[in-house]
Scaffold this motif. Sequence first.
Motif, PDB file in Angstrom:
ATOM      1  N   ALA A  80       0.829  -1.211   0.000  1.00  0.00           N
ATOM      2  CA  ALA A  80       0.000   0.000   0.000  1.00  0.00           C
ATOM      3  C   ALA A  80       0.860   1.256   0.000  1.00  0.00           C
ATOM      4  CB  ALA A  80      -0.931  -0.004   1.204  1.00  0.00           C
ATOM      5  N   HIS A 134      -7.429   3.938   4.163  1.00  0.00           N
ATOM      6  CA  HIS A 134      -7.116   2.987   3.097  1.00  0.00           C
ATOM      7  C   HIS A 134      -8.206   2.957   2.033  1.00  0.00           C
ATOM      8  CE1 HIS A 134      -3.412   1.399   4.710  1.00  0.00           C
ATOM      9  NE2 HIS A 134      -3.968   1.222   5.889  1.00  0.00           N
ATOM     10  N   HIS A 182      -4.380  -1.397  -0.586  1.00  0.00           N
ATOM     11  CA  HIS A 182      -5.149  -0.413   0.185  1.00  0.00           C
ATOM     12  C   HIS A 182      -6.573  -0.909   0.418  1.00  0.00           C
ATOM     13  CE1 HIS A 182      -2.695   3.093   0.939  1.00  0.00           C
ATOM     14  NE2 HIS A 182      -2.254   3.113  -0.306  1.00  0.00           N
ATOM     15  N   ALA A 202      -7.427   3.802  -1.818  1.00  0.00           N
ATOM     16  CA  ALA A 202      -7.779   2.849  -2.884  1.00  0.00           C
ATOM     17  C   ALA A 202      -8.661   3.526  -3.921  1.00  0.00           C
ATOM     18  CB  ALA A 202      -8.487   1.636  -2.286  1.00  0.00           C
TER      19      ALA A 202
END
Length: 368
Positions: free
Chosen positions: A146, A210, A154, A214
């Motif tokens: 990530a 996250h 992510h 993403a």
Amino acid sequence: MTIKELAYSVQQHLQAKTATSFKRSHIYELLAASFGFNSQAAFSVDTVLTEFCRNDSRSVPQTSSIRRRCIELGYQPDIAILVTSALESFLTEREIGIASISSLISRLRGEFPDEGYELEYDEDELFNSSNEALGPILLDGLDAAASKGNALAHYALALIYAPDDEDYLGAGSSYWYAQRQQGRVLTGVEEEWAEAHAYRLAQAQKYAHHLKEAGRLGHQDALLDLADRFDDPSFFEQSCHDVDADPAAVADIAERMGRPADVRHWLTIAAENGDTDAMLQLIEEYDHGDLQRCWTWVYLSQLVGTDLSQDAHYAINEDGSDYDDDVGGPLYVAGRDGVDLAPLAPAQDAIAKLAAHRLFKQMEQNVR
């Protein structure tokens, strides 16, 4: 154990077994080769290292890949043979394997491959959706991926940290958390409540971080989750969508966000895939000004086995459950009346029927 600690252990093990010095970057390359990848870069796209748990399926280190990669990195053939043996034994003894990030995401979302689908790696079966079962190496691998801009990593981390809808933030926990933040010294159960609340807040922050990352990197499911959880319009503002989601569910999200054009778009996709509830909603709310199109939906509903022009009533109990004649008691009627549309002229009616048959044929082709 972190990925760096694992790599250090491998480095020390190989150097002790071969009396040869190894660069740390070469260790990562050899680990990737151990599982059949040509490079660490290829490995990192959709794969992370993990520790096996009891009953997990095992992967077998790739002897030829390790030896070939070792020689490509500039080591002599005799050293490559020693490295291969030493690395294989290390991975086997430490029970180190790999997991596909895509497969992990599917499992965390409660999705499973279709019958007959063959997984690329048996080790993709190794995890379940509980955080404890994932293991520190896998989590550290996801964090590392990530940090390098891997949208899959992510999104996997977002799913791991996603708050449980049933685990709400209770008032008692938040109260004692606030008291501790104000400097009050807590003990016993009060401290436990404050700690639990702090933990949930930290998890929620990781989830949001996250998920947003993403989405920023273009992951479609993440963008849809952002719309669902945070009313973020980014998913709907794209020129095209590449998401494997129930279109009716997407329409529900758009409706909640007050986006009627998107509701109609996704309801149409749902209807074209045989969703008669979506057809009915289009007739009643969005396509009522286009009689020919409404009849197209009616004819399509007939082809899929639910005639929207017919009444569909059924008996229920007071609590909404299905009525049982054997049990008896008060009976209530639920369901809907049939759609009542003005008739079409013969030419328009033929066009509506033809359009319905074309949609039905396309549906049949899609399921093959």
